[in-house]
Write an enzyme that holds these catalytic residues in place. Structure first.
Site, PDB file in Angstrom:
ATOM      1  N   HIS A 179       0.768  -1.150   0.037  1.00  0.00           N
ATOM      2  CA  HIS A 179       0.040   0.189  -0.013  1.00  0.00           C
ATOM      3  C   HIS A 179       0.909   1.298   0.048  1.00  0.00           C
ATOM      4  O   HIS A 179       0.292   2.381   0.075  1.00  0.00           O
ATOM      5  CB  HIS A 179      -1.075  -0.040   1.082  1.00  0.00           C
ATOM      6  CG  HIS A 179      -1.877   0.936   1.278  1.00  0.00           C
ATOM      7  ND1 HIS A 179      -2.231   1.839   2.203  1.00  0.00           N
ATOM      8  CD2 HIS A 179      -2.837   0.873   0.338  1.00  0.00           C
ATOM      9  CE1 HIS A 179      -3.111   2.525   1.825  1.00  0.00           C
ATOM     10  NE2 HIS A 179      -3.793   2.018   0.759  1.00  0.00           N
ATOM     11  N   LYS A 181       3.247   4.287  -0.958  1.00  0.00           N
ATOM     12  CA  LYS A 181       3.516   5.427  -2.091  1.00  0.00           C
ATOM     13  C   LYS A 181       4.851   6.114  -2.027  1.00  0.00           C
ATOM     14  O   LYS A 181       4.954   7.048  -1.275  1.00  0.00           O
ATOM     15  CB  LYS A 181       2.361   6.420  -1.836  1.00  0.00           C
ATOM     16  CG  LYS A 181       1.101   5.846  -2.605  1.00  0.00           C
ATOM     17  CD  LYS A 181      -0.105   5.246  -1.159  1.00  0.00           C
ATOM     18  CE  LYS A 181      -1.274   5.083  -1.595  1.00  0.00           C
ATOM     19  NZ  LYS A 181      -2.212   4.367  -0.522  1.00  0.00           N
ATOM     20  N   ASP A 186      16.738  10.523  -8.648  1.00  0.00           N
ATOM     21  CA  ASP A 186      18.060  10.465  -8.489  1.00  0.00           C
ATOM     22  C   ASP A 186      18.448  10.302  -7.047  1.00  0.00           C
ATOM     23  O   ASP A 186      19.608  10.915  -6.799  1.00  0.00           O
ATOM     24  CB  ASP A 186      18.425  11.901  -9.141  1.00  0.00           C
ATOM     25  CG  ASP A 186      18.473  11.999 -10.580  1.00  0.00           C
ATOM     26  OD1 ASP A 186      18.408  11.081 -11.177  1.00  0.00           O
ATOM     27  OD2 ASP A 186      18.055  13.141 -11.098  1.00  0.00           O
ATOM     28  N   HIS A 356      -9.229  11.363   1.428  1.00  0.00           N
ATOM     29  CA  HIS A 356      -8.463  10.363   1.209  1.00  0.00           C
ATOM     30  C   HIS A 356      -7.073  10.449   2.003  1.00  0.00           C
ATOM     31  O   HIS A 356      -6.064   9.883   1.890  1.00  0.00           O
ATOM     32  CB  HIS A 356      -8.015   9.727  -0.018  1.00  0.00           C
ATOM     33  CG  HIS A 356      -7.273   8.542  -0.249  1.00  0.00           C
ATOM     34  ND1 HIS A 356      -6.054   8.423  -0.796  1.00  0.00           N
ATOM     35  CD2 HIS A 356      -7.964   7.258  -0.423  1.00  0.00           C
ATOM     36  CE1 HIS A 356      -5.918   7.054  -0.898  1.00  0.00           C
ATOM     37  NE2 HIS A 356      -6.856   6.426  -0.481  1.00  0.00           N
ATOM     38  N   LYS A 358      -4.488  11.006   5.214  1.00  0.00           N
ATOM     39  CA  LYS A 358      -3.761  10.223   6.012  1.00  0.00           C
ATOM     40  C   LYS A 358      -2.640  11.153   6.732  1.00  0.00           C
ATOM     41  O   LYS A 358      -1.389  10.735   6.598  1.00  0.00           O
ATOM     42  CB  LYS A 358      -3.260   8.822   5.751  1.00  0.00           C
ATOM     43  CG  LYS A 358      -3.909   8.194   4.382  1.00  0.00           C
ATOM     44  CD  LYS A 358      -3.334   7.303   3.862  1.00  0.00           C
ATOM     45  CE  LYS A 358      -4.317   6.734   2.431  1.00  0.00           C
ATOM     46  NZ  LYS A 358      -5.408   6.179   2.816  1.00  0.00           N
ATOM     47  N   ASP A 363       0.135  17.412  19.501  1.00  0.00           N
ATOM     48  CA  ASP A 363       0.321  18.332  20.485  1.00  0.00           C
ATOM     49  C   ASP A 363       1.153  19.642  19.473  1.00  0.00           C
ATOM     50  O   ASP A 363       2.053  20.418  19.763  1.00  0.00           O
ATOM     51  CB  ASP A 363       1.649  18.018  21.334  1.00  0.00           C
ATOM     52  CG  ASP A 363       0.874  17.391  22.518  1.00  0.00           C
ATOM     53  OD1 ASP A 363      -0.439  17.380  22.564  1.00  0.00           O
ATOM     54  OD2 ASP A 363       1.554  16.650  23.328  1.00  0.00           O
TER      55      ASP A 363
END
Length: 438
Positions: A179, A181, A186, A356, A358, A363
């Site tokens: 999952h 990404k 380079d 979508h 995440k 704090d």
């Protein structure tokens, strides 16, 4: 003679029936083994409440994160927050277009459509210019990829690999998906967050067909950790080790952010992602802001959040509303809200489109972003990757984004949650029992 003939017929029929029963028993047993293997994949989880011993602002918190998650926080990084496709996709394409030596790219989603075509063209152009391009996509998440993309990239010299294709000899672990990404150019510039390669991420979350998401551009020493994260699954799939200065160049200070990039998978360190979230919640002393595309906490995670709220921590959570790609997950999520709402946790549902994102901010100092959802699948079954940042200025910037998302969200009160229809409660409770497989 007639009696003998009939007895012979019954004997033959009984024999055939026994064979059918034996075959069906064998198939049923095989199916049960496969289901159990996938359901129990990566079952090592933290199931005890973590004691609050220090705050996020304490040096002990940083020491723990440095040694418990893998690579330590390293200073000297520069991070750029990218909101929605209008900012995210052009930045990624620009970095790809500027590549001189290598591109490493791991994604859960690579779908057919204009966005997939644009990324395919960009990767092919760089490969034809002599850049070494390596693409790894998930077999299930990217099952709708245009096969033309695959053929044309292969023909251009791009190394294209598929993570965990569903075959007879891999069926026992078909529930394990990458999952992650990750895009690294380079060995110097990296991208991570929630975005997949699909037309739903284009635009500016302006309508139901264009999703709300956040991605991040990274420069500095932590890019090497991101590159190493890509290499883990690349080696698993291909057996080939990519190394040398083209992939791991000397990296210098690019900014002021302290950051770490770490991974989890059921094959090793599967509990580290859940551990990071729970330690962060235990160390919260003022506020937790959580943006969660999929929020289905288990009993222990609920207890941890409730404990934080009861010790005076302001907890705000934004999840998708009716605009979602998985109504079942939304129902399973809502089944867990009772104790949270009674403890004073603020639950919000994003309204305009599918949410979508995440992102977790604790704090106003500690931020975790990446591919990980707040659910059992991400914590114990999927291969995930997150970028943690310990920097007050960066955290404050994420809080401003969170506040803007709050304006487009609707708060769900305890009274409203308790008064939902009986049939809805039954559905939610039922799906909650199946949450680990959603």
């Amino acid at each position: 003679m007639e009696l003998a003939r009939r007895l012979g017929w019954w004997h033959k029929k009984a024999s055939h029936t026994k064979w059918r029963i034996a075959i069906l028993t064998f198939l049923a047993t095989g199916l049960a083994v496969v289901l159990i293997a996938n359901v129990t994949l990566g079952t090592k989880v933290v199931d005890r409440q973590i004691e609050t011993l220090y705050a996020v602002s304490d040096a002990q918190f940083v020491r723990n994160m440095n040694v418990m998650l893998g690579p330590p926080l390293v200073p000297g990084n520069k991070l750029q927050t990218l909101l929605n496709g209008d900012e995210i996709l052009p930045a990624m394409l620009k970095a790809i277009g500027a590549a001189q030596k290598t591109i490493t790219f791991e994604t859960y989603i690579y779908w057919r459509g204009a966005t997939g075509d644009e990324f395919t063209r960009a990767l092919i152009e760089r490969a034809q210019a002599g850049v070494r391009v390596h693409l790894l996509y998930d077999a299930v998440g990217s099952q709708t990829i245009d096969k033309r993309f695959f053929r044309e990239m292969k023909a251009a010299g791009i190394e294209v690999e598929i993570y965990n294709p569903v075959r007879w000899h891999t069926i026992a672990k078909m529930n394990n998906r990458t999952h992650r990404k990750i895009l690294v150019v380079d060995g110097k510039v990296g991208f991570t967050g929630g975005v997949g390669i699909g037309d739903q991420w284009a635009g500016n979350a302006q309508d139901q067909k264009h999703w709300r998401d956040t991605h991040f551009r990274l420069e500095g020493p932590a890019v090497a950790q991101m590159q190493a994260a890509f290499m883990e699954n690349w080696i698993e799939v291909t057996g080939n080790v990519l190394h040398g200065p083209e992939y791991f160049p000397e990296l210098h200070k690019a900014g002021e952010h302290s950051a770490q990039f770490f991974i989890s998978s059921p094959g090793g360190g599967g509990e580290s992602m859940q551990l990071m979230y729970l330690i962060s919640i235990a160390a919260a002393s003022r506020a937790i802001q959580l943006s969660a595309a999929y929020f289905v906490p288990d009993d222990n995670e609920v207890r941890m959040i409730v404990a934080a709220a009861k010790r005076g921590v302001k907890v705000q959570i934004i999840v998708p509303g009716k605009e979602t790609d998985s109504p079942a997950v939304r129902r399973a999520s809502r089944s867990t809200w009772g104790e949270l709402l009674r403890a004073g946790v603020e639950m919000y549902e994003y309204q305009p489109t599918f949410f979508h994102c995440k992102v977790m901010v604790v704090d106003g100092l500690w931020v975790s972003v990446g591919s990980t959802n707040f659910d059992t699948r991400s914590f114990s079954t999927n291969d995930e990757a997150n970028l943690n940042v310990y920097d007050r200025g960066f955290a404050q910037a994420q809080l401003r984004v969170f506040d803007e998302d709050l304006k487009r969200s609707r708060r769900i009160s305890l009274e409203e949650w308790e008064k939902r229809p009986f049939r809805e409660k039954v559905w939610e409770r039922t799906l909650g029992l199946l949450s680990s497989q959603l």
